[in-house]
Design a protein around this motif. Structure first.
Motif, PDB file in Angstrom:
ATOM      1  N   SER A   1      43.441  45.270  24.741  1.00 50.30           N
ATOM      2  CA  SER A   1      44.566  45.574  25.620  1.00 50.30           C
ATOM      3  C   SER A   1      45.894  45.463  24.878  1.00 50.30           C
ATOM      4  O   SER A   1      46.808  46.264  25.107  1.00 50.30           O
ATOM      5  N   MET A   2      46.005  44.500  23.958  1.00 53.30           N
ATOM      6  CA  MET A   2      47.227  44.399  23.156  1.00 53.30           C
ATOM      7  C   MET A   2      47.361  45.579  22.210  1.00 53.30           C
ATOM      8  O   MET A   2      48.463  46.089  21.991  1.00 53.30           O
ATOM      9  N   TYR A   3      46.234  46.052  21.659  1.00 49.01           N
ATOM     10  CA  TYR A   3      46.266  47.227  20.779  1.00 49.01           C
ATOM     11  C   TYR A   3      46.711  48.470  21.540  1.00 49.01           C
ATOM     12  O   TYR A   3      47.522  49.249  21.038  1.00 49.01           O
ATOM     13  N   MET A   4      46.173  48.652  22.734  1.00 47.87           N
ATOM     14  CA  MET A   4      46.560  49.821  23.529  1.00 47.87           C
ATOM     15  C   MET A   4      48.035  49.752  23.921  1.00 47.87           C
ATOM     16  O   MET A   4      48.741  50.771  23.911  1.00 47.87           O
ATOM     17  N   ALA A   5      48.515  48.572  24.257  1.00 45.68           N
ATOM     18  CA  ALA A   5      49.929  48.428  24.602  1.00 45.68           C
ATOM     19  C   ALA A   5      50.825  48.683  23.392  1.00 45.68           C
ATOM     20  O   ALA A   5      51.872  49.343  23.507  1.00 45.68           O
ATOM     21  N   LEU A   6      50.421  48.185  22.229  1.00 48.09           N
ATOM     22  CA  LEU A   6      51.219  48.414  21.021  1.00 48.09           C
ATOM     23  C   LEU A   6      51.139  49.863  20.544  1.00 48.09           C
ATOM     24  O   LEU A   6      52.040  50.330  19.854  1.00 48.09           O
ATOM     25  N   SER A   7      50.069  50.564  20.898  1.00 46.62           N
ATOM     26  CA  SER A   7      49.959  51.968  20.518  1.00 46.62           C
ATOM     27  C   SER A   7      50.874  52.857  21.343  1.00 46.62           C
ATOM     28  O   SER A   7      51.392  53.852  20.847  1.00 46.62           O
ATOM     29  N   THR A   8      51.068  52.519  22.590  1.00 47.44           N
ATOM     30  CA  THR A   8      51.928  53.345  23.456  1.00 47.44           C
ATOM     31  C   THR A   8      53.398  52.952  23.379  1.00 47.44           C
ATOM     32  O   THR A   8      54.251  53.740  23.762  1.00 47.44           O
ATOM     33  N   TRP A   9      53.685  51.756  22.884  1.00 43.81           N
ATOM     34  CA  TRP A   9      55.077  51.304  22.863  1.00 43.81           C
ATOM     35  C   TRP A   9      55.978  52.139  21.962  1.00 43.81           C
ATOM     36  O   TRP A   9      57.075  52.514  22.378  1.00 43.81           O
ATOM     37  N   PRO A  10      55.595  52.490  20.721  1.00 41.88           N
ATOM     38  CA  PRO A  10      56.482  53.339  19.904  1.00 41.88           C
ATOM     39  C   PRO A  10      56.651  54.748  20.473  1.00 41.88           C
ATOM     40  O   PRO A  10      57.694  55.372  20.280  1.00 41.88           O
TER      41      PRO A  10
END
Length: 98
Positions: A39-48
């Motif tokens: 879930s942290m990876y998916m959030a960090l992928s969409t943030w930029p």
């Protein structure tokens, strides 16, 4: 808050609650940790993408690297504890007995 953010937050929260309350087997704790990292990876992928910030595009790759290292270490601990203690129950693992 958008529906995407709500899904990331709820996935992380459910994973941390699963880690906190269902601590019978080591493999279930490792799965909860992996879902937290996912879930942290998916959030960090969409943030930029949302912020149009090109400087943070390597952050998900770094997070994925740490997640792979954490998974490898966790599986090594699982194999070692199963060989020494005979099961992966967390109540059998005690640092004072080792």
């Amino acid at each position: 808050m958008s529906l995407l953010h709500l899904s990331f937050y709820s996935a992380f929260t459910l994973s941390s609650l699963g880690l906190a309350f269902h601590r019978t087997h080591l493999i279930s704790a490792l799965l909860c940790l992996e879902s937290m990292m996912l879930s942290m990876y998916m959030a960090l992928s969409t943030w930029p993408i949302e912020n149009q910030a090109a400087s943070f595009t390597m952050m998900p790759v770094l997070m994925l690297t740490f997640s792979a290292c954490e998974a490898g270490t966790g599986l090594a601990m699982l194999v070692a504890s199963t060989r020494t203690h005979g099961s992966d129950h967390l109540h059998n693992l005690n640092l004072l007995q080792c």
